[in-house]
Design a protein around this motif. Structure first.
Motif, short mmCIF file in Angstrom:
data_model
loop_
_atom_site.label_atom_id
_atom_site.label_comp_id
_atom_site.label_asym_id
_atom_site.label_seq_id
_atom_site.Cartn_x
_atom_site.Cartn_y
_atom_site.Cartn_z
N ILE A 181 0.88 -1.17 0.00
CA ILE A 181 0.00 0.00 0.00
C ILE A 181 0.91 1.22 0.00
CG2 ILE A 181 -1.70 1.33 1.31
CD1 ILE A 181 -2.91 -1.27 2.26
N HIS A 182 0.90 1.96 -1.10
CA HIS A 182 1.86 3.03 -1.30
C HIS A 182 1.33 4.39 -0.84
CE1 HIS A 182 3.96 0.34 -4.49
NE2 HIS A 182 4.52 0.20 -3.30
N SER A 183 2.23 5.32 -0.72
CA SER A 183 1.92 6.61 -0.09
C SER A 183 0.78 7.39 -0.75
CB SER A 183 3.18 7.48 -0.03
OG SER A 183 3.82 7.57 -1.27
N PRO A 184 0.60 7.39 -2.08
CA PRO A 184 -0.53 8.15 -2.62
C PRO A 184 -1.88 7.70 -2.07
CG PRO A 184 1.03 7.63 -4.37
CD PRO A 184 1.47 6.86 -3.16
N LEU A 185 -2.04 6.42 -1.78
CA LEU A 185 -3.30 5.95 -1.23
C LEU A 185 -3.46 6.37 0.24
CD1 LEU A 185 -5.89 4.27 -1.66
CD2 LEU A 185 -4.61 2.27 -0.88
N LEU A 186 -2.35 6.49 0.95
CA LEU A 186 -2.42 6.77 2.38
C LEU A 186 -2.95 8.17 2.69
CD1 LEU A 186 0.91 5.11 3.56
CD2 LEU A 186 -1.42 4.26 3.91
N ILE A 187 -2.95 9.06 1.72
CA ILE A 187 -3.49 10.40 1.95
C ILE A 187 -4.97 10.49 1.56
CG2 ILE A 187 -1.24 11.48 1.65
CD1 ILE A 187 -2.12 12.36 -1.14
N GLN A 188 -5.55 9.37 1.14
CA GLN A 188 -6.96 9.35 0.79
C GLN A 188 -7.79 8.95 2.01
OE1 GLN A 188 -7.76 7.42 -2.99
NE2 GLN A 188 -5.70 7.89 -3.73
N SER A 189 -9.06 8.69 1.82
CA SER A 189 -9.95 8.43 2.95
C SER A 189 -9.58 7.12 3.64
CB SER A 189 -11.40 8.36 2.47
OG SER A 189 -11.63 7.17 1.73
N ALA A 190 -9.92 7.07 4.96
CA ALA A 190 -9.65 5.86 5.73
C ALA A 190 -10.38 4.66 5.14
CB ALA A 190 -10.06 6.07 7.18
N ASP A 191 -11.57 4.87 4.61
CA ASP A 191 -12.34 3.77 4.03
C ASP A 191 -11.62 3.17 2.83
OD1 ASP A 191 -14.29 4.03 5.93
OD2 ASP A 191 -15.65 5.20 4.67
N ARG A 192 -11.02 4.03 2.01
CA ARG A 192 -10.33 3.53 0.82
C ARG A 192 -9.07 2.76 1.20
NH1 ARG A 192 -9.86 7.31 -4.34
NH2 ARG A 192 -9.33 5.24 -5.11
N VAL A 193 -8.35 3.24 2.23
CA VAL A 193 -7.14 2.53 2.67
C VAL A 193 -7.54 1.16 3.24
CG1 VAL A 193 -5.14 2.57 4.19
CG2 VAL A 193 -5.95 4.70 3.15
N ASP A 210 4.07 1.91 2.88
CA ASP A 210 5.01 3.03 2.82
C ASP A 210 4.89 3.87 4.08
OD1 ASP A 210 5.85 2.33 0.29
OD2 ASP A 210 4.97 4.05 -0.74
N ALA A 211 5.92 4.64 4.39
CA ALA A 211 5.85 5.61 5.49
C ALA A 211 6.89 6.69 5.23
CB ALA A 211 6.09 4.94 6.83
N HIS A 216 1.18 9.56 7.27
CA HIS A 216 1.07 8.19 6.76
C HIS A 216 0.91 7.20 7.91
CE1 HIS A 216 3.48 9.54 2.96
NE2 HIS A 216 2.21 9.90 2.90
N LEU A 217 1.65 7.41 9.01
CA LEU A 217 1.52 6.54 10.17
C LEU A 217 0.13 6.64 10.78
CD1 LEU A 217 4.98 6.99 11.93
CD2 LEU A 217 4.25 5.16 10.39
N GLU A 218 -0.44 7.83 10.77
CA GLU A 218 -1.80 8.00 11.29
C GLU A 218 -2.79 7.19 10.46
OE1 GLU A 218 -2.41 12.19 11.25
OE2 GLU A 218 -0.84 12.57 12.73
N ALA A 219 -2.63 7.22 9.14
CA ALA A 219 -3.52 6.45 8.26
C ALA A 219 -3.33 4.95 8.47
CB ALA A 219 -3.26 6.82 6.80
N ILE A 220 -2.08 4.53 8.61
CA ILE A 220 -1.81 3.11 8.86
C ILE A 220 -2.41 2.70 10.20
CG2 ILE A 220 0.01 1.41 9.27
CD1 ILE A 220 1.79 3.22 7.41
#
Length: 422
Positions: A181-193, A210-211, A216-220
């Protein structure tokens, strides 16, 4: 309430960094130096997070399996929701030494979720994972290098990193089918991640995140908390796993009063960072010891007597086995870490101190194991990635000793001088 988070550090210095990360995020955390018995577990009090410090990073696959099987069984018994295998932030590992894939093969049997989460970076330490490729800062200027071109990690004496793509590296170690799961996805919505996690979990042995920054850590972390509430989960990575798992931070409060008496420091690290720190340690009387001297009984006793005598005079002492040129010792002195541990134990028998600093991941593991400590509690932070811990021991003269354990790449240049104020 049972602790929700358990971690195993594959060396002592990394395990204490995770301890500090959890404590600074408001968690009641304690680090044991082995699977605890019921008495020591009760003495540690109510905990949110329980850690076990080990030495898997230096072991072959058979030794790792023997080490980690009781660890996994313990964490399963106490019911942790996240089981964190804390590896080095540079993931340095080899098939026959500290194999991360071997650790995963053992520990995944003690959690419910079949897919392993891997966090590839720790931005707070200058470790960045982008599109599955790991980069690391170097030197005081913090110049960033791809790991397989890093001036230190690409030439590590035991586990040189010749591959920066962590998916390729893990496959080489024996963990195929790692999704990402790469960084561009990590800045999208929590549902999408989370949806991508669910899709990637189908057929993948592990998912690498990615981190590059704290967001990014918050999304993870949102994914880890959601998944682990449903099924317990194995997560692999540096202390960034603890950063991701817990949201709240808190102020650490006033600096504890400095301990009285001299400091004993022992240096077994070969890294350029540690060599600079040793050169800046002007308040210590330095005793260099060659590998050949360390394995010679006569020289060995001479060094122990000299160090103890200086400590009795109130002088800070630094014993160093690391050659100035940073070259690795020969195979004939491969037991240096064990001999170092016995040397420190003998110095402290001759003259106990209340503060001890040890540089070198493998060296720290052996020395702390030889001193009879059963656990470490967080005391304070003395540098980036370097914590001071309060050691617990059943030996009165060593109980509640302040201990600094640092890996080769960690800490500012004046680290040892700063420890004198703790």
């Amino acid at each position: 309430m049972a602790p929700s988070y358990g971690w195993y550090g594959d060396d002592f210095t990394g395990a204490t960094d995770t301890l500090a990360t959890l404590a600074r995020r408001g968690q009641r955390a304690f680090l044991f130096l082995g699977v605890p018995d019921s008495r020591h577990l009760a003495e540690a009090g109510d905990l949110d997070a329980v850690g076990i410090a080990g030495a898997a990073r230096t072991m072959g696959p058979a030794g790792m399996r023997a080490e980690l099987e009781p660890v996994g069984a313990f964490f399963r018994t106490i019911g942790v929701r996240i089981l964190h295998y804390k590896c080095c932030s540079t993931f340095d590992s080899a098939p026959e030494r500290g194999n991360i894939a071997t650790a995963i093969a053992v520990l995944r049997n003690h959690v419910e979720h079949p897919t392993v989460a891997v966090i590839g970076g720790q931005p707070s330490l200058g470790r960045y994972c982008a599109f599955s490729t790991l980069f690391a800062a170097f030197g005081e200027g913090g110049e960033i290098f791809r790991l397989d071109r890093h001036p230190t990690m690409s030439r590590h004496p035991a586990t040189p990193m010749t591959e920066a793509d962590l998916r390729r590296h893990l496959a080489f170690l024996g963990l195929p089918d790692v999704a990402a799961i790469h960084s561009p996805l990590l800045i999208q919505s929590a549902d999408r991640v989370h949806a991508q996690w669910e899709r990637a979990s189908d057929g993948s042995s592990a998912i690498l995140f990615d981190a590059l920054e704290d967001s990014h850590l918050e999304a993870i972390g949102r994914v880890l908390r959601t998944v682990s509430r449903q099924r317990s989960l194995l997560v692999v990575g540096a202390s960034s796993v603890a950063q991701a798992a817990f949201e709240e931070t808190y102020a650490t409060g006033a600096q504890p009063a400095a301990e009285a008496g001299p400091v004993l420091a022992f240096v077994g690290s070969l890294s350029p960072t540690t060599r600079r720190q040793v050169a800046a340690a002007r308040s210590y009387h330095q005793i260099p010891v060659s590998p050949e001297e360390l394995i010679s009984d006569g020289a060995y006793e001479r060094v122990a007597d000299m160090a103890a005598r200086m400590l009795a005079e109130g002088r800070n002492v630094m014993v160093s086995t690391a050659p100035e040129n940073g070259e690795a010792p020969s195979a004939a002195v491969a037991d240096l870490a064990d001999r170092s541990a016995v040397l420190v134990d003998r110095i402290l028998d001759r003259h106990p101190v209340r503060r001890l600093a040890v540089a070198g991941g493998d060296t720290s593991s052996r020395i702390v194991g030889a001193l009879g400590f059963w656990g470490l509690g967080y005391e304070s932070q003395v540098g980036n990635g370097v914590a001071v811990s309060t050691a617990r021991s059943d030996v009165a003269s060593r109980d509640r000793m302040r201990v600094l354990l640092k890996g080769g790449q960690m800490g500012q240049e004046d680290l040892f001088e700063r420890f004198l104020t703790r």
